[in-house]
Design a protein around this motif. Structure first.
Motif: not given
Length: 116
Positions: A1-10, A25-33, A41-49
């Motif tokens: 499952m890909p990361y939550d686009d809405e969470l990534a935008e927030r 993009k990494m591990f199915g999520g989107l990291g903010f470096m 990072a917006a994680a693939s489970d809808g949460g964050a790391m």
């Protein structure tokens, strides 16, 4: 499952004013470096790391929905998992972004090795 686009935008909105931010993009999520270090990072489970100071993570772990980040069954020191409910509001996302950014700003910037 890909990361939550809405969470990534927030997250993107909350981190936009920070200098040195890139996305990866990494591990199915989107990291903010920030200067090469992942802050959140917006994680693939809808949460964050979230990257945190290991010395102050106990306070954050006392919050609902915050648990140690695990990879392959092992806890990762300095990383927390935020369940989807804990990042449900813009205010909570902004607070966690600020926490991650504040910690990675204490680390030396990562440089790139020149191509040989």
């Amino acid at each position: 499952m890909p990361y939550d686009d809405e969470l990534a935008e927030r997250i993107r909105s909350a981190i936009a004013a920070e200098p040195g931010v890139t996305e990866k993009k990494m591990f199915g999520g989107l990291g903010f470096m920030v200067d090469g270090h992942m802050a959140i990072a917006a994680a693939s489970d809808g949460g964050a790391m979230l990257r945190v100071d290991p010395e102050s993570s106990a306070d954050l772990l006392a919050r609902p929905g915050v648990t140690p980040m695990e990879m392959r069954g092992r806890a990762m020191t300095g990383w927390l998992h935020l369940d989807p409910a804990s990042v449900a509001t813009d205010e909570s996302v902004a607070a966690y972004v600020a926490t991650g950014v504040a910690y990675v700003r204490t680390l030396p910037p990562k440089g790139r090795v020149a191509d040989l």
